[in-house]
Write a protein that holds these residues in place. Structure first.
Motif: not given
Length: 115
Positions: A67-69, A102-115, A25-36
């Protein structure tokens, strides 16, 4: 007996083909800058913990957001650490997550950054 072998072979081929489709399945990678202490999954487990526990908490959080899987790929120390003690200060750790495209826009809405 010959029909049984053909039926068994056909069933096996269908099962293997389906397994291959699920793995591609088509997948995308994101990252999150961890906070304190202001990462949203800390509401699930405020204790944080090891990378293994944080990975579980991130996946659980994403599931609650629909967001599944999702899967955590790695933790890296590549962003600069903020010099402050506020919960929102970044720790310097990035959490990389992979999700179905398919969850790319939701990830961005949650604050994740696309790689």
């Amino acid at each position: 007996m010959g029909k049984l072998k053909i039926l068994l072979l056909l069933f096996t081929l269908v099962f293997v083909f389906q397994s291959c489709l699920e793995g591609n399945e088509n997948r995308k990678e994101f990252y999150w800058n961890q906070t304190g202490c202001s990462d949203p999954w800390l509401a699930i487990n405020p204790e944080g913990g090891s990378e293994n526990q944080i990975s579980k908490d991130v996946v659980n959080y994403l599931q609650t957001e629909g967001i599944k899987n999702a899967r955590v790929l790695k933790f890296t120390s590549e962003s600069p650490m903020a010099v402050c003690l506020a919960c929102t200060c970044i720790t310097g750790v990035r959490i990389y997550v992979e999700v179905p495209a398919q969850f790319s826009s939701k990830m961005i809405d949650l604050g994740f950054i696309e790689v």
